[in-house]
Design an enzyme around this catalytic site. Structure first.
Site, PDB file in Angstrom:
ATOM      1  N   HIS A 184       0.834  -1.211   0.000  1.00  0.00           N
ATOM      2  CA  HIS A 184       0.000   0.000   0.000  1.00  0.00           C
ATOM      3  C   HIS A 184       0.872   1.266   0.000  1.00  0.00           C
ATOM      4  CE1 HIS A 184      -2.636  -2.892   2.396  1.00  0.00           C
ATOM      5  NE2 HIS A 184      -3.415  -2.576   1.388  1.00  0.00           N
ATOM      6  N   GLN A 212     -18.017  -6.404  -0.795  1.00  0.00           N
ATOM      7  CA  GLN A 212     -17.140  -7.247  -1.623  1.00  0.00           C
ATOM      8  C   GLN A 212     -16.761  -8.550  -0.932  1.00  0.00           C
ATOM      9  OE1 GLN A 212     -14.064  -4.066  -1.859  1.00  0.00           O
ATOM     10  NE2 GLN A 212     -12.589  -5.727  -1.628  1.00  0.00           N
ATOM     11  N   GLY A 226      -2.661  -1.943  -7.269  1.00  0.00           N
ATOM     12  CA  GLY A 226      -1.562  -2.895  -7.342  1.00  0.00           C
ATOM     13  C   GLY A 226      -1.831  -4.020  -8.335  1.00  0.00           C
ATOM     14  N   ASP A 262      -3.488  -7.507  -7.414  1.00  0.00           N
ATOM     15  CA  ASP A 262      -4.904  -7.790  -7.670  1.00  0.00           C
ATOM     16  C   ASP A 262      -5.177  -7.495  -9.149  1.00  0.00           C
ATOM     17  OD1 ASP A 262      -6.049  -8.190  -4.757  1.00  0.00           O
ATOM     18  OD2 ASP A 262      -4.678  -6.504  -4.682  1.00  0.00           O
ATOM     19  N   MET A 295       3.142  -9.304  -0.722  1.00  0.00           N
ATOM     20  CA  MET A 295       2.620  -8.700   0.515  1.00  0.00           C
ATOM     21  C   MET A 295       1.098  -8.625   0.461  1.00  0.00           C
ATOM     22  SD  MET A 295       5.184  -5.762   1.643  1.00  0.00           S
ATOM     23  CE  MET A 295       6.928  -6.089   1.795  1.00  0.00           C
ATOM     24  N   SER A 298      -2.451  -7.941   3.368  1.00  0.00           N
ATOM     25  CA  SER A 298      -2.940  -7.754   4.742  1.00  0.00           C
ATOM     26  C   SER A 298      -3.248  -9.101   5.383  1.00  0.00           C
ATOM     27  CB  SER A 298      -4.198  -6.892   4.742  1.00  0.00           C
ATOM     28  OG  SER A 298      -3.937  -5.658   4.104  1.00  0.00           O
ATOM     29  N   ARG A 299      -3.584 -10.086   4.569  1.00  0.00           N
ATOM     30  CA  ARG A 299      -3.960 -11.400   5.109  1.00  0.00           C
ATOM     31  C   ARG A 299      -2.751 -12.242   5.523  1.00  0.00           C
ATOM     32  NH1 ARG A 299      -8.301 -10.843   0.990  1.00  0.00           N
ATOM     33  NH2 ARG A 299     -10.283 -10.933   2.094  1.00  0.00           N
TER      34      ARG A 299
END
Ligand code: AMP
Length: 284
Positions: free
Chosen positions: A34, A58, A144, A147, A181, A183-184
């Site tokens: 991010h 989502q 990014g 995704d 990288m 968040s999960r």
């Protein structure tokens, strides 16, 4: 750095930001991926707005909305350090008040890959990002390549609905050992994290073979499937599709391609991809 949690407050603060405006939408739990987007936006625009919103629309009913990591205080500190001017942090009822009834659907691009396993996901993404664009009114928005399908869906939406902004795609940021990288990633135990490395490892191997001249989709997919199947608890998909529109190759790879993977390690869903671009003059 200012923060705003209502649409009116955001619009008021945004109106004071003159010149080009970069926008980085996120779901928070910020990491270097991010922050790379934010720093690029800061470099390329007069001002930068970020949003932190875990978008319930989502997530599917059996997905990880409730346990999605929320680290707002730390996130705001990181935004400030990255040079962000304004952060939008709405609650769900600000984005979806009673009576909300309008959705954006990017039809074909939303169907394959993640769309097959997460029905309604890209409808939720396109709807919230459309709303955020209308609220923030950016000149450029940063996403990014991690995704990849999301950025294709959103670029299509911007084109189809004549939204006056440019979509900027930024390369996937990886840990030193290759793990994309996310968040999960914080959910992974040390042994799961070790197993998760198979994803970036096999995608790098596919790219190596492609660069050496391999063009057979079936062969490359079978390499991915056998490696992933040995380490992951569930492989949702391992596919190679056209980068431009995510359609399948009926024969050998003859145009820029996306090799994309999704699946579970433990209870954590991970995705990753690499692009395969024929270099001019070699095996073309
Ligand atoms: P998220 O918070 O997961 O919705 O991600 C917000 C934005 O950050 C999206 O445009 C993502 O594609 C991007 N992003 C997330 N992880 C990475 C990464 N490892 N490298 C580059 N961009 C990323």
């Amino acid at each position: 750095m200012k923060t705003a949690s209502t649409v009116a407050a955001l619009r008021k603060a945004r109106a004071r930001l003159k010149g080009t405006l970069g926008f980085v939408p996120t779901m928070g739990a910020l990491h270097e991926g991010h922050l790379t987007l934010m720093r690029r936006s800061v470099r390329e625009n007069g001002h930068t707005v970020a949003s932190i919103f875990v978008n319930p629309r989502q997530f599917g009913p059996s997905e990880d909305l409730a346990k999605y990591p929320r680290t707002l205080k730390e996130d705001l500190k990181l935004c400030r350090e990255a040079g962000v001017d304004l952060v939008f942090t709405p609650d769900a009822d600000v984005m979806y008040p009673d009576g909300f009834d309008t959705f954006v659907e990017v039809e074909r691009l939303s169907r394959p890959l993640c769309g097959e396993f997460r029905p309604g996901h890209f409808r939720g993404v396109a709807t919230v990002v459309c709303k955020l664009f209308n609220i923030v009114q950016p000149s450029r928005a940063y996403f990014g390549q991690k995704d990849a399908q999301q950025v294709l869906v959103l670029a299509r939406m911007v084109e189809d609905l004549n939204m006056p902004l440019k979509v900027v795609t930024c390369p996937t940021v990886r840990e030193k050992d290759g793990l994309a990288m996310s968040s999960r990633n914080r959910y992974l135990s040390p042994s799961e994290r070790e197993r998760a490395l198979v994803i970036s490892r096999i995608l790098a191997e596919v790219k190596r073979q492609f660069d050496k001249g391999e063009r057979d989709v079936g062969h490359l997919v079978s390499i991915m499937e056998s490696a992933l199947g040995a380490e992951m608890d569930e492989v949702q998909y391992a596919e190679i599709r056209r980068l431009a529109d995510l359609t399948e190759f009926p024969g050998p790879i003859d145009a820029p391609a996306l090799a994309a993977v999704a699946g579970y390690v433990g209870t954590t869903r991970l995705i990753d991809n690499v692009t395969l671009t024929p270099s001019r003059g070699r095996n073309a």
